[in-house]
Design an enzyme around this catalytic site. Structure first.
Site, PDB file in Angstrom:
ATOM      1  N   ASP A 257       1.220  -1.335   0.310  1.00 32.52           N
ATOM      2  CA  ASP A 257       0.314   0.200  -0.116  1.00 32.52           C
ATOM      3  C   ASP A 257       0.676   1.248  -0.408  1.00 32.52           C
ATOM      4  O   ASP A 257       0.367   2.036  -0.732  1.00 32.52           O
ATOM      5  CB  ASP A 257      -1.478   0.134   1.333  1.00 32.52           C
ATOM      6  CG  ASP A 257      -1.734   1.289   1.340  1.00 32.52           C
ATOM      7  OD1 ASP A 257      -2.634   1.126   0.918  1.00 32.52           O
ATOM      8  OD2 ASP A 257      -1.256   2.363   1.812  1.00 32.52           O
TER       9      ASP A 257
ATOM     10  N   VAL B 208      -5.410   2.246  -0.791  1.00 31.03           N
ATOM     11  CA  VAL B 208      -4.917   1.853  -1.300  1.00 31.03           C
ATOM     12  C   VAL B 208      -5.040  -0.169  -1.888  1.00 31.03           C
ATOM     13  O   VAL B 208      -5.944   0.026  -2.434  1.00 31.03           O
ATOM     14  CB  VAL B 208      -3.639   2.017  -2.530  1.00 31.03           C
ATOM     15  CG1 VAL B 208      -3.407   0.786  -3.474  1.00 31.03           C
ATOM     16  CG2 VAL B 208      -2.702   3.240  -2.432  1.00 31.03           C
ATOM     17  N   ASP B 209      -4.811  -0.455  -0.558  1.00 30.10           N
ATOM     18  CA  ASP B 209      -5.304  -1.856  -0.146  1.00 30.10           C
ATOM     19  C   ASP B 209      -6.705  -1.036   0.109  1.00 30.10           C
ATOM     20  O   ASP B 209      -7.666  -3.046  -0.931  1.00 30.10           O
ATOM     21  CB  ASP B 209      -4.635  -2.408   1.511  1.00 30.10           C
ATOM     22  CG  ASP B 209      -3.384  -2.767   0.670  1.00 30.10           C
ATOM     23  OD1 ASP B 209      -3.527  -3.336  -0.613  1.00 30.10           O
ATOM     24  OD2 ASP B 209      -2.020  -2.883   1.481  1.00 30.10           O
ATOM     25  N   HIS B 210      -7.215  -0.968   0.808  1.00 34.40           N
ATOM     26  CA  HIS B 210      -9.330  -0.371   1.007  1.00 34.40           C
ATOM     27  C   HIS B 210      -9.781  -0.544  -0.305  1.00 34.40           C
ATOM     28  O   HIS B 210     -10.750  -1.597  -0.217  1.00 34.40           O
ATOM     29  CB  HIS B 210      -9.171   0.533   1.837  1.00 34.40           C
ATOM     30  CG  HIS B 210      -8.974  -0.467   3.196  1.00 34.40           C
ATOM     31  ND1 HIS B 210     -10.032  -0.664   4.295  1.00 34.40           N
ATOM     32  CD2 HIS B 210      -8.211   0.108   4.280  1.00 34.40           C
ATOM     33  CE1 HIS B 210      -9.524  -0.659   5.750  1.00 34.40           C
ATOM     34  NE2 HIS B 210      -8.789  -0.328   5.410  1.00 34.40           N
TER      35      HIS B 210
ATOM     36  N   GLY C 140      -9.823  -3.353  -2.611  1.00 33.43           N
ATOM     37  CA  GLY C 140     -10.388  -4.666  -2.047  1.00 33.43           C
ATOM     38  C   GLY C 140     -11.980  -4.059  -2.506  1.00 33.43           C
ATOM     39  O   GLY C 140     -13.001  -4.794  -3.376  1.00 33.43           O
TER      40      GLY C 140
END
Length: 396
Positions: free
Chosen positions: A141, A169-171, A174
């Protein structure tokens, strides 16, 4: 039985954040998710302290409720046999290995799985995709925040470029994976066939550059660090009052007039420097000074409440504990509790097919025996799989 995804079977080969967040949301809305962990387990199991009362790292607990857990060594024939049995009636497989890993094991989508399981929706979550100048490289991220310009617009002159405090960014990746999977399932309902879908941290991070990318395309001026301010709107920023900080977001002239009338800044309404958003942007420093002088003797909570009720968006800058304790958090039923487990509800709500968060996050390989039994493995076969290391069991 009324959940939107009731009957959907998901094989989850993901670890860390983006993939597990996606599959947790699928599970919350009725999907049966089997979490397949590598022999060492999902890395987030070790990312503590803090650990919860069940011994789970809080990081892992945040992303894995409602799933059953089994561990497979997919480099072994035994582990692959179990995976194939899982896929026999699966609707979705999601993985976030480095590109080429599944192919190295003979489990690539085009290589093997598409023909064997034509209705399967196969989702890969990667840092950069499989090809191109950065193809196949690992992605994290904060690295993507740096590489894709997100850090360059977060922070101020004192801090310099700064990582956004949540793994944004990870969120969002998803959610991109979730959206892609649901679209592919909708398409499968028409065509009868699954497909490969992809979510990359790189594409996601670049997509966050709104409106900054558009501003650059139009002006050729590189976005600058503005702290909490907005590049296109003023006043849209954090301000200090007597007992703390609040954020005031004013989008149009009507809101600006109501704000000025409420805080005693009527004189600004006759000042050409503040007559329009464009003018206010050009004189944002003078505007900030006037606003902070006007609210210096006011407390954040009552001021924000009064502004909001007059149609001016404003909110106090709360800590995480304060935000979670806010009465509206309880009203929206955002906290999920089960025994000693507490987590955050998935934010989407469906009136006709409401979701229902499932069981607390599983222990490592907690459901190995149960899953193998459902797949038709006999007791001797299960013992052989455990003994070979193809299906690890938790250490005691």
């Amino acid at each position: 039985m009324n959940a939107a995804l009731h009957g959907l079977k998901v094989v989850d080969l993901t670890r860390v954040l983006a993939g597990p967040l996606c599959t947790q949301m699928l599970a919350d809305h009725g999907a049966r998710v089997v979490k397949v962990e590598p022999p060492g387990g999902d890395e987030t199991r070790q990312l503590g302290p803090p650990f919860d009362l069940d011994g789970h790292a809080a990081y892992f607990s945040a992303l894995n409720r409602g799933k059953r857990s089994i561990s497979l060594d997919l480099s072994t024939p035994g582990g692959q046999e179990v995976l194939h049995r899982l896929l026999a009636d699966a609707d979705v497989l999601i993985e976030n290995f480095l590109p080429g890993t599944m192919e190295r094991w003979g489990l690539g989508y085009e290589q093997a799985l598409a023909a064997a399981y034509p209705r399967l929706v196969y989702c890969s979550v990667t840092g950069f995709g499989a090809d191109g100048p950065l193809g196949g490289l690992p992605g994290y991220d904060a690295v993507l925040q740096a590489l894709c310009g997100v850090m360059s617009i977060n922070g101020d002159a004192a801090t310099g470029a700064t990582r956004v405090g949540i793994p944004v960014v990870d969120h969002l990746t998803g959610y991109v994976a979730l959206s892609a999977i649901l679209m592919a399932l909708l398409a499968r309902g028409l065509s009868g066939r699954g497909q490969r879908v992809e979510a990359t941290l790189y594409d996601t991070a670049l997509s966050l550059l709104l409106p900054h990318a558009s501003n650059w395309f139009a002006s050729q001026q590189s976005p600058a660090l503005l702290g909490s301010a907005h590049p296109n709107i003023a006043p849209y920023d954090k301000f200090r009052a007597r007992d703390g900080e609040l954020f005031i977001g004013i989008l149009n002239d009507g809101q600006f007039r109501r704000f000025c009338s409420h805080v005693g800044l009527e004189a600004l309404l006759a000042d050409a420097r503040f007559a329009s958003n464009t003018a206010r942007l050009a004189h944002r420093a003078a505007l900030r000074a006037a606003i902070e002088a006007a609210i210096a003797g006011r407390d954040c909570g009552p001021l924000c409440d009064a502004l909001m009720r007059s149609g001016v968006p404003a909110g106090p800058v709360l800590s995480v504990p304060q935000a979670l304790a806010h009465p509206h958090c309880a009203h929206r039923q955002m906290l999920v509790r089960a025994g000693s487990y507490t987590g955050l509800r998935a934010p989407m709500r469906l009136a006709g097919t409401p979701g229902a968060p499932g069981a607390p996050p599983p222990a490592f390989a907690q459901h190995a025996g149960e899953v193998l039994g459902e797949l038709g493995f006999t007791d001797p076969q299960r013992e052989a799989l455990h003994a070979s290391g193809a299906v690890p069991l938790p250490a005691h």
